[in-house]
Design a protein around this motif. Structure first.
Motif, PDB file in Angstrom:
ATOM      1  N   ALA A  26      -4.018  16.259   5.731  1.00  0.00           N
ATOM      2  CA  ALA A  26      -3.772  15.519   4.445  1.00  0.00           C
ATOM      3  C   ALA A  26      -4.528  16.015   3.096  1.00  0.00           C
ATOM      4  CB  ALA A  26      -4.029  14.098   4.706  1.00  0.00           C
ATOM      5  N   THR A  27      -4.048  15.938   1.996  1.00  0.00           N
ATOM      6  CA  THR A  27      -4.599  16.002   0.646  1.00  0.00           C
ATOM      7  C   THR A  27      -5.182  14.807   0.200  1.00  0.00           C
ATOM      8  OG1 THR A  27      -3.400  17.826   0.161  1.00  0.00           O
ATOM      9  CG2 THR A  27      -4.599  17.027  -1.629  1.00  0.00           C
ATOM     10  N   GLY A  28      -4.203  13.812   0.464  1.00  0.00           N
ATOM     11  CA  GLY A  28      -4.434  12.386   0.005  1.00  0.00           C
ATOM     12  C   GLY A  28      -3.334  11.471   0.739  1.00  0.00           C
ATOM     13  N   VAL A  29      -3.824  10.240   0.835  1.00  0.00           N
ATOM     14  CA  VAL A  29      -2.993   9.235   1.619  1.00  0.00           C
ATOM     15  C   VAL A  29      -2.288   8.242   0.568  1.00  0.00           C
ATOM     16  CG1 VAL A  29      -4.033   9.483   3.900  1.00  0.00           C
ATOM     17  CG2 VAL A  29      -4.892   8.010   2.115  1.00  0.00           C
ATOM     18  N   THR A  30      -1.125   8.049   0.719  1.00  0.00           N
ATOM     19  CA  THR A  30      -0.637   7.125  -0.276  1.00  0.00           C
ATOM     20  C   THR A  30      -0.557   7.377  -1.472  1.00  0.00           C
ATOM     21  OG1 THR A  30      -2.049   5.279   0.036  1.00  0.00           O
ATOM     22  CG2 THR A  30      -0.487   5.315   1.786  1.00  0.00           C
ATOM     23  N   CYS A  31      -0.324   8.532  -2.068  1.00  0.00           N
ATOM     24  CA  CYS A  31      -0.640   8.936  -3.355  1.00  0.00           C
ATOM     25  C   CYS A  31       0.428   9.453  -4.038  1.00  0.00           C
ATOM     26  CB  CYS A  31      -1.780   9.917  -3.275  1.00  0.00           C
ATOM     27  SG  CYS A  31      -1.403  11.273  -2.291  1.00  0.00           S
ATOM     28  N   VAL A  32       1.742   9.772  -3.357  1.00  0.00           N
ATOM     29  CA  VAL A  32       2.722  10.163  -3.904  1.00  0.00           C
ATOM     30  C   VAL A  32       3.672   9.033  -4.513  1.00  0.00           C
ATOM     31  CG1 VAL A  32       4.894  11.858  -3.967  1.00  0.00           C
ATOM     32  CG2 VAL A  32       2.425  12.642  -2.805  1.00  0.00           C
TER      33      VAL A  32
END
Lengths: 227, 216
Positions: free
Chosen positions: B168-174
């Protein structure tokens, strides 16, 4: 008060083995090429180097790594099309890597200079780079604890210094310079020109001279290596 | 559903993204395909581009005598400054990102999950040297993170997935995913939906992606 030296070699003469060295620059912009070359000549070893990248091509930081002088890199983006020297040293186990998201790297250095003991940031939460780190949910948002970075030495490039060490930078070459100058015990700055006290408008000074220890004037800095 | 019969070409996809950016926005365009969006922004949109190496008011790529090694973008490409540009140091640049001051960030991706988790920094290959740059800061920093990518990998594997298989690069971010075949919206409460399709129908996409898709 800032000390002025006649050469890059004099400016870096006191860097000790095992020192942590912040090196400014993002790619080619703001890279203190002459100071890095002087550090290469100076010979100190076992260095921990903090830079956004891990050297490009064969010169500068790449040459320092290639000469076996860097024990550890702290950076955000080591792997590039021309980072072959770091790549080889890393694969051979000759250099350690601490990988830090770019904004976290900048803020850890800022915290170091500002006397902050660390901070929680949403960057990296839920990713492999947060593994083993303390986390908290703050205002409904997962955050990761990050510690400050302080260093023995910073090597920074600016455009102009006055005789008190006040600095201005040029365009995107500013990048890590101001936070690195503040986070080092000994901030060494190369500038393209030096002016008398009063020669810089106090309203436009970016790095106040209180952060600057040594200045060397390099009137025509080398074209930095591309990145 | 604002559909066309065939998937969008790269330039048309970039134009679609550009057209969705609200007037007066502050925007960061990620390295790669998202940089094409800049070519389709109109002067009337008054969009200010941010580059994380310390500039607002970034202009187009520099040519000829305009090239200045001290004036580059995050992809290290020489650029020009627009009137009203501002420079700042790296910590300020990421503070303005993390602090939610940027309206939109457009990024490329390897994978996006149905919850809006993003993978775009590492394929997780065991022998690869890791490099993250500003990817993790960009993923979570802007008020809205939009992804622009192909919907299927070269081997036909869907890139919108139930759970990420890449790191992951980030979670729930898109919040949005722009692809040649469809535009997807990701709502933190209600999940993934299809805003528009280009070429395949929603049913055909559901089949190929192995997901039960619904219109927005």
């Amino acid at each position: 008060m800032a000390r002025f030296t006649d050469s890059a070699a004099q400016a870096v003469a006191d860097v000790k083995d095992g020192a942590t060295v912040l090196i400014g620059g993002f790619g080619a912009a703001g890279q203190p090429v002459e100071l890095i070359e002087a550090l290469l000549e100076q010979g100190s070893t076992g260095l921990t180097v903090v830079n956004n990248n891990a050297g490009n091509g064969e010169v500068g930081l790449a040459a320092l790594i290639g000469a076996g002088r860097v024990a550890k890199m702290i950076c955000s983006f080591p792997r590039q099309s021309d980072s072959q020297i770091f790549d080889a040293a890393y694969r051979a186990g000759k250099v350690q890597l601490e990988l830090v998201p770019q904004g976290t790297l900048a803020e850890r250095i800022r915290a170091g200079g500002a006397g902050i003991g660390g901070f929680f940031t949403p960057t990296g939460y839920g990713t492999p780079l947060a593994e083993g780190k303390e986390t908290r949910v703050i205002d409904g948002r997962g955050q990761v604890f990050e510690s400050p970075i302080r260093a023995d030495v910073a090597l920074v490039k600016a455009l102009t210094a006055d005789r008190l060490g006040n600095l201005v930078y040029r365009k995107t070459a500013r990048n890590f310079g101001p936070v690195m100058a503040a986070a080092a015990e000994h901030a060494i700055v190369q500038v393209s020109n030096v002016v008398d006290v009063g020669g810089l408008d106090p309203e436009v000074i970016v790095t106040p001279g209180i952060y600057v220890d040594t200045v060397v004037e390099i009137p025509h800095p080398s074209a930095p290596v591309s990145a | 559903m604002n559909s066309t019969d065939t998937p969008l070409a790269k330039a048309d996809l970039a134009a679609l993204v550009a057209g969705d950016i609200e007037t007066g926005s502050f925007v960061n365009l990620g390295i790669g395909q998202p940089t094409l969006v800049a070519d389709h922004l109109t002067p009337e949109q008054h969009v200010t581009l941010h580059t994380e190496n310390g500039m607002l008011g970034m202009g187009r790529a520099a040519v000829g005598d305009e090239i200045d090694p001290d004036l580059i973008n995050a992809g290290k490409i020489p650029v020009v400054e627009n009137p009203g540009a501002a420079y700042f140091h790296h910590a300020d640049s990421f503070a303005m990102m993390r602090g939610g001051h940027l309206d939109v960030c457009v990024l490329g991706a390897f994978q996006v999950s149905v919850r809006g988790d993003l993978a775009n920094w590492s394929t997780g290959a065991p022998d690869a040297i890791p490099a993250v740059g500003g990817a993790m800061d960009l993923a979570i920093g802007a008020r809205q993170t939009w992804v622009m990518m192909t919907l299927f990998g070269k081997d036909g594997t869907p890139k919108i997935v139930t759970d990420l298989t890449y790191p992951a690069t980030g979670v729930t971010c898109v919040s949005r995913v722009y692809t040649p075949e469809a535009v997807f919206l990701v709502d933190p409460e209600t999940g993934l939906s299809v805003r528009e399709t280009h070429g395949p129908s929603i049913d055909e996409l559901s089949e190929r992606m192995g997901l039960e898709l619904r219109p927005t």
